[in-house]
Design a protein around this motif. Structure first.
Motif, PDB file in Angstrom:
ATOM      1  N   THR A 113      38.141  44.996  36.089  1.00  0.00           N
ATOM      2  CA  THR A 113      38.205  44.695  37.526  1.00  0.00           C
ATOM      3  C   THR A 113      39.556  44.073  37.864  1.00  0.00           C
ATOM      4  O   THR A 113      40.150  44.369  38.905  1.00  0.00           O
ATOM      5  CB  THR A 113      37.057  43.732  37.918  1.00  0.00           C
ATOM      6  OG1 THR A 113      35.844  44.194  37.330  1.00  0.00           O
ATOM      7  CG2 THR A 113      36.890  43.644  39.422  1.00  0.00           C
ATOM      8  N   ASP A 155      36.100  33.138  42.895  1.00  0.00           N
ATOM      9  CA  ASP A 155      35.273  33.253  44.114  1.00  0.00           C
ATOM     10  C   ASP A 155      33.879  32.675  43.873  1.00  0.00           C
ATOM     11  O   ASP A 155      33.180  32.308  44.819  1.00  0.00           O
ATOM     12  CB  ASP A 155      35.189  34.725  44.576  1.00  0.00           C
ATOM     13  CG  ASP A 155      34.632  35.639  43.492  1.00  0.00           C
ATOM     14  OD1 ASP A 155      33.563  36.212  43.681  1.00  0.00           O
ATOM     15  OD2 ASP A 155      35.287  35.768  42.423  1.00  0.00           O
ATOM     16  N   LYS A 191      38.172  42.093  32.781  1.00  0.00           N
ATOM     17  CA  LYS A 191      39.456  42.743  32.477  1.00  0.00           C
ATOM     18  C   LYS A 191      39.679  43.979  33.336  1.00  0.00           C
ATOM     19  O   LYS A 191      40.739  44.143  33.944  1.00  0.00           O
ATOM     20  CB  LYS A 191      39.496  43.171  30.993  1.00  0.00           C
ATOM     21  CG  LYS A 191      39.438  42.040  30.006  1.00  0.00           C
ATOM     22  CD  LYS A 191      39.433  42.551  28.577  1.00  0.00           C
ATOM     23  CE  LYS A 191      38.136  43.197  28.144  1.00  0.00           C
ATOM     24  NZ  LYS A 191      36.975  42.313  28.145  1.00  0.00           N
TER      25      LYS A 191
HETATM   26  P1  GDP Z   1      35.378  43.663  31.296  1.00  0.00           P
HETATM   27  O1  GDP Z   1      34.254  43.953  30.338  1.00  0.00           O
HETATM   28  O2  GDP Z   1      36.138  42.451  30.859  1.00  0.00           O
HETATM   29  O3  GDP Z   1      36.266  44.826  31.565  1.00  0.00           O
HETATM   30  O4  GDP Z   1      34.696  43.242  32.703  1.00  0.00           O
HETATM   31  P2  GDP Z   1      34.483  44.076  34.046  1.00  0.00           P
HETATM   32  O5  GDP Z   1      35.745  44.228  34.801  1.00  0.00           O
HETATM   33  O6  GDP Z   1      33.744  45.315  33.713  1.00  0.00           O
HETATM   34  O7  GDP Z   1      33.585  43.060  34.894  1.00  0.00           O
HETATM   35  C1  GDP Z   1      32.349  42.564  34.425  1.00  0.00           C
HETATM   36  C2  GDP Z   1      31.525  42.104  35.599  1.00  0.00           C
HETATM   37  O8  GDP Z   1      32.142  40.989  36.240  1.00  0.00           O
HETATM   38  C3  GDP Z   1      31.353  43.173  36.681  1.00  0.00           C
HETATM   39  O9  GDP Z   1      30.050  43.100  37.174  1.00  0.00           O
HETATM   40  C4  GDP Z   1      32.365  42.772  37.734  1.00  0.00           C
HETATM   41  O10 GDP Z   1      32.001  43.183  39.024  1.00  0.00           O
HETATM   42  C5  GDP Z   1      32.336  41.255  37.622  1.00  0.00           C
HETATM   43  N1  GDP Z   1      33.608  40.647  38.066  1.00  0.00           N
HETATM   44  C6  GDP Z   1      34.841  40.923  37.614  1.00  0.00           C
HETATM   45  N2  GDP Z   1      35.764  40.167  38.236  1.00  0.00           N
HETATM   46  C7  GDP Z   1      35.096  39.380  39.123  1.00  0.00           C
HETATM   47  C8  GDP Z   1      35.495  38.378  40.073  1.00  0.00           C
HETATM   48  O11 GDP Z   1      36.667  38.025  40.261  1.00  0.00           O
HETATM   49  N3  GDP Z   1      34.489  37.782  40.794  1.00  0.00           N
HETATM   50  C9  GDP Z   1      33.184  38.129  40.627  1.00  0.00           C
HETATM   51  N4  GDP Z   1      32.287  37.494  41.398  1.00  0.00           N
HETATM   52  N5  GDP Z   1      32.781  39.060  39.755  1.00  0.00           N
HETATM   53  C10 GDP Z   1      33.717  39.683  39.004  1.00  0.00           C
END
Ligand code: GDP
Ligand code: MG
Length: 264
Positions: free
Chosen positions: A29, A187, A27
């Motif tokens: 990211t 990706d 989310k």
């Molecule tokens: P949240 O808890 O939903 O806010 O998730 P985060 O944005 O903190 O992401 C969790 C993990 O997934 C991190 O290590 C990010 O770098 C990774 N991540 C997020 N989006 C992508 C993506 O499109 N591709 C890859 N390979 N990793 C991603």
């Protein structure tokens, strides 16, 4: 002249994109990615962070829950664990949400979208009174779209896929808002398998029949429920890391906002 909830003085209100999803689905990211995309197009959004526990925010938020409440202090003061601390912080913040709305309203004319990030743990937002109040309040003023972020590589097992879809389904029926399934991290793994399962029921049944982890008869009946659910959704594949699919996502938001204007 009468005023409809989604417009003021005939002016179009910017859509709210509410990012919801399992912890680690991406989310934050994704927020960073769509924020950067809108800035690059010179149509900057208004950005709200509702996650009290995020350590490092990779984008600049106009409103940040962490400026109002310190969730570690809340944990100490109320003798709570991390989830209780996050929930209580969100509750405290929600008591001031009218002020947040005033701040957003002041900028609504000059922003393209209102982006909202939610706490890592999905149920803290989706099954709390605060989450409902925030969602309903935003949706009564702005065309509001749910972006349900999915960790694609982690959802390739049919039973896991179904659990995630049932969760999404419960949020759709609870909020009744336009809904976009955002298959993230393409990706790493393409979301093609998901599109196939969602459009060809027999392909999913076939995949499920090889999955021995869950009671397959229960799963079979539930997959029928999902068939109906899928007909109400938009599906996009993105990579928050590379930016792939972001244009598709915004096209889906535009469609969903039209749906909102028509139905809400
Ligand atoms: P949240 O808890 O939903 O806010 O998730 P985060 O944005 O903190 O992401 C969790 C993990 O997934 C991190 O290590 C990010 O770098 C990774 N991540 C997020 N989006 C992508 C993506 O499109 N591709 C890859 N390979 N990793 C991603
Ligand atoms: Mg996050």
């Amino acid at each position: 002249p009468t005023e409809t909830p989604a417009s003021t003085n005939g002016k179009k209100q910017p859509p709210v994109i509410l990012c919801i999803g399992m912890a680690g689905s991406g989310k934050t990211t994704f927020m960073q990615r769509i924020n950067a995309h809108l800035h690059a197009k010179k149509t900057p959004p208004y950005v709200v962070n509702l996650d009290p526990a995020v350590g490092n925010l990779p984008f600049t938020a106009n409103i940040d829950v962490r400026d109002t409440v310190n969730y570690k202090e809340v944990m100490k003061q109320y003798n709570l664990g991390p989830n209780g601390g996050i929930l209580t912080s969100l509750n405290l913040f929600t008591t001031k949400f009218d002020q947040v709305l005033d701040l957003i309203a002041k900028r609504a004319d000059s922003v393209s979208h209102i982006l909202v990030d939610t706490p890592g743990q999905i149920e803290i937002f989706t099954w709390s009174a605060s989450g409902s109040i925030i969602t309903d309040t935003l949706a009564s003023t702005y065309p509001t779209v749910i972006a349900y972020i999915i960790d694609t590589p982690r959802t390739t097992a049919p039973a896991t896929f179904m659990s995630n879809m049932l969760y999404a389904c419960s949020i759709l029926y609870k909020t009744k808002l336009p809904f976009i399934l955002v298959f993230n991290k393409t990706d790493v793994v393409s979301h093609e398998f998901a599109v196939e399962w969602m459009t060809d029921f027999e392909k999913f049944q076939e995949a499920l029949s090889h999955d021995t982890t869950y009671m397959s008869s229960l799963m079979n009946s539930m997959s029928l429920v999902l068939d109906e659910f899928y007909s109400h959704l938009k599906v996009v594949g993105v990579s928050a890391v590379t930016g792939n699919g972001v244009e598709d996502f915004f096209a889906a938001v535009d469609e969903a906002a039209v749906e909102y204007e028509r139905d809400y």
